[in-house]
Design a protein around this motif. Sequence first.
Motif, mmCIF file in Angstrom:
data_model
loop_
_atom_site.group_PDB
_atom_site.id
_atom_site.type_symbol
_atom_site.label_atom_id
_atom_site.label_comp_id
_atom_site.label_asym_id
_atom_site.label_seq_id
_atom_site.Cartn_x
_atom_site.Cartn_y
_atom_site.Cartn_z
ATOM 1 N N HIS A 206 0.830 -1.210 0.000
ATOM 2 C CA HIS A 206 0.000 0.000 0.000
ATOM 3 C C HIS A 206 0.864 1.260 0.000
ATOM 4 O O HIS A 206 2.042 1.239 0.347
ATOM 5 C CB HIS A 206 -0.953 0.002 1.190
ATOM 6 C CG HIS A 206 -0.260 0.027 2.518
ATOM 7 N ND1 HIS A 206 0.282 1.170 3.069
ATOM 8 C CD2 HIS A 206 -0.010 -0.956 3.410
ATOM 9 C CE1 HIS A 206 0.816 0.897 4.231
ATOM 10 N NE2 HIS A 206 0.667 -0.399 4.464
ATOM 11 N N THR A 207 0.252 2.365 -0.374
ATOM 12 C CA THR A 207 0.933 3.656 -0.411
ATOM 13 C C THR A 207 1.054 4.224 1.009
ATOM 14 O O THR A 207 0.613 3.604 1.976
ATOM 15 C CB THR A 207 0.172 4.629 -1.326
ATOM 16 O OG1 THR A 207 -1.146 4.824 -0.790
ATOM 17 C CG2 THR A 207 0.085 4.095 -2.751
ATOM 18 N N THR A 208 1.607 5.415 1.118
ATOM 19 C CA THR A 208 1.872 6.033 2.419
ATOM 20 C C THR A 208 0.583 6.215 3.221
ATOM 21 O O THR A 208 -0.371 6.839 2.741
ATOM 22 C CB THR A 208 2.548 7.407 2.223
ATOM 23 O OG1 THR A 208 3.693 7.237 1.384
ATOM 24 C CG2 THR A 208 2.958 8.007 3.550
ATOM 25 N N PRO A 209 0.539 5.663 4.428
ATOM 26 C CA PRO A 209 -0.671 5.805 5.251
ATOM 27 C C PRO A 209 -0.709 7.149 5.977
ATOM 28 O O PRO A 209 0.330 7.747 6.260
ATOM 29 C CB PRO A 209 -0.543 4.649 6.253
ATOM 30 C CG PRO A 209 0.928 4.454 6.407
ATOM 31 C CD PRO A 209 1.541 4.803 5.070
ATOM 32 N N ALA A 210 -1.913 7.594 6.271
ATOM 33 C CA ALA A 210 -2.110 8.860 6.994
ATOM 34 C C ALA A 210 -2.017 8.590 8.488
ATOM 35 O O ALA A 210 -3.025 8.366 9.166
ATOM 36 C CB ALA A 210 -3.452 9.469 6.623
ATOM 37 N N VAL A 211 -0.782 8.581 8.983
ATOM 38 C CA VAL A 211 -0.542 8.356 10.411
ATOM 39 C C VAL A 211 0.761 9.060 10.782
ATOM 40 O O VAL A 211 1.686 9.126 9.962
ATOM 41 C CB VAL A 211 -0.478 6.840 10.740
ATOM 42 C CG1 VAL A 211 0.704 6.171 10.053
ATOM 43 C CG2 VAL A 211 -0.470 6.577 12.238
ATOM 44 N N ALA A 212 0.810 9.583 11.973
ATOM 45 C CA ALA A 212 2.018 10.271 12.424
ATOM 46 C C ALA A 212 3.170 9.286 12.587
ATOM 47 O O ALA A 212 2.953 8.112 12.898
ATOM 48 C CB ALA A 212 1.743 10.985 13.745
ATOM 49 N N LYS A 213 4.377 9.771 12.365
ATOM 50 C CA LYS A 213 5.562 8.929 12.582
ATOM 51 C C LYS A 213 5.639 8.544 14.053
ATOM 52 O O LYS A 213 5.247 9.300 14.927
ATOM 53 C CB LYS A 213 6.825 9.679 12.174
ATOM 54 C CG LYS A 213 6.943 9.877 10.671
ATOM 55 C CD LYS A 213 8.344 10.276 10.280
ATOM 56 C CE LYS A 213 8.481 10.572 8.816
ATOM 57 N NZ LYS A 213 8.015 9.564 7.910
ATOM 58 N N GLY A 214 6.140 7.332 14.300
ATOM 59 C CA GLY A 214 6.321 6.881 15.669
ATOM 60 C C GLY A 214 5.100 6.247 16.297
ATOM 61 O O GLY A 214 5.112 5.929 17.488
ATOM 62 N N THR B 104 -2.376 9.174 2.424
ATOM 63 C CA THR B 104 -2.023 10.588 2.353
ATOM 64 C C THR B 104 -2.389 11.180 0.992
ATOM 65 O O THR B 104 -2.803 10.467 0.072
ATOM 66 C CB THR B 104 -0.514 10.789 2.589
ATOM 67 O OG1 THR B 104 0.197 10.142 1.532
ATOM 68 C CG2 THR B 104 -0.083 10.227 3.935
ATOM 69 N N GLU B 105 -2.161 12.484 0.864
ATOM 70 C CA GLU B 105 -2.483 13.193 -0.378
ATOM 71 C C GLU B 105 -1.586 12.758 -1.539
ATOM 72 O O GLU B 105 -1.880 13.050 -2.695
ATOM 73 C CB GLU B 105 -2.398 14.716 -0.175
ATOM 74 C CG GLU B 105 -1.004 15.260 0.088
ATOM 75 C CD GLU B 105 -0.488 15.048 1.514
ATOM 76 O OE1 GLU B 105 0.724 15.229 1.725
ATOM 77 O OE2 GLU B 105 -1.286 14.681 2.403
ATOM 78 N N SER B 106 -0.515 12.045 -1.270
ATOM 79 C CA SER B 106 0.370 11.563 -2.344
ATOM 80 C C SER B 106 -0.147 10.268 -2.986
ATOM 81 O O SER B 106 0.512 9.707 -3.866
ATOM 82 C CB SER B 106 1.784 11.344 -1.802
ATOM 83 O OG SER B 106 1.780 10.335 -0.801
ATOM 84 N N PHE B 107 -1.319 9.819 -2.576
ATOM 85 C CA PHE B 107 -1.871 8.546 -3.035
ATOM 86 C C PHE B 107 -1.906 8.410 -4.553
ATOM 87 O O PHE B 107 -1.436 7.418 -5.118
ATOM 88 C CB PHE B 107 -3.277 8.339 -2.453
ATOM 89 C CG PHE B 107 -3.987 7.135 -2.994
ATOM 90 C CD1 PHE B 107 -3.617 5.857 -2.599
ATOM 91 C CD2 PHE B 107 -5.029 7.274 -3.910
ATOM 92 C CE1 PHE B 107 -4.267 4.737 -3.107
ATOM 93 C CE2 PHE B 107 -5.680 6.166 -4.414
ATOM 94 C CZ PHE B 107 -5.304 4.893 -4.011
ATOM 95 N N ALA C 274 0.192 5.757 -6.678
ATOM 96 C CA ALA C 274 -0.526 4.730 -7.450
ATOM 97 C C ALA C 274 -0.098 4.755 -8.913
ATOM 98 O O ALA C 274 0.062 3.702 -9.543
ATOM 99 C CB ALA C 274 -2.033 4.939 -7.324
ATOM 100 N N GLU C 275 0.113 5.940 -9.452
ATOM 101 C CA GLU C 275 0.537 6.052 -10.856
ATOM 102 C C GLU C 275 1.933 5.458 -11.050
ATOM 103 O O GLU C 275 2.195 4.793 -12.057
ATOM 104 C CB GLU C 275 0.496 7.509 -11.313
ATOM 105 C CG GLU C 275 0.707 7.687 -12.804
ATOM 106 C CD GLU C 275 -0.214 6.834 -13.671
ATOM 107 O OE1 GLU C 275 0.273 6.323 -14.705
ATOM 108 O OE2 GLU C 275 -1.401 6.646 -13.333
#
Length: 193
Positions: A9-17, A28-31, A35-36
């Motif tokens: 999966h792509t980058t999840p919307a969760v804080a580091k740590g 995240t907004e980079s989804f 995906a492309e």
Amino acid sequence: MNDIYLIRHTTPAVAKGICYGQTDLDVTESFIAEAEAIRQVLPIPFAAVYSSPLQRCARLADVLFPGNAVTLRPELMELHCGSWEMQPWDSLPKGEIDPWMADFVNIRVPGGESYLDLHHRVTRCFNAIVDAGGGPIAIVAHGGVLRSILASISGTPLIDSFKVFSLYYGCVVRIYPTTAGFDYEVLLNNKPD
């Protein structure tokens, strides 16, 4: 048997740590851009698509394979992190985290799973997917799941799988049949900035 494409999966919307596993995180907004990039290394068409039911995977499967029915398999979910889900790693009780860090393969997270538990359910699912045949096949899942599959086909000890298989968000690994079983090649694995 044809090729199987493992897609993280792509980058999840969760804080580091933050510790997360089966929490149903958004992306995240980079989804779309991520995906492309994945789409560029995939062949067309696919005979079957399997995905973890968690939205960060299922959403990606729907975007990448709009012409395919996506089969959601709970066995492809990430490690169940039990009482640690969505807690900061550095706030976890030392008496719980230390033994797990020393033997995460065999020791279960409180209220959750061990890496061996995940490995058993994932490899059963993977073998069923292989036995169903057809191809090419896509599996959209999580880092722990993909490492578990790769450890299984390569004979890599589970304890070493995180060191051997550095798999970043949005990576794609092609598994292909050989006379001895399976081998693999990494098609996409962009380290985040």
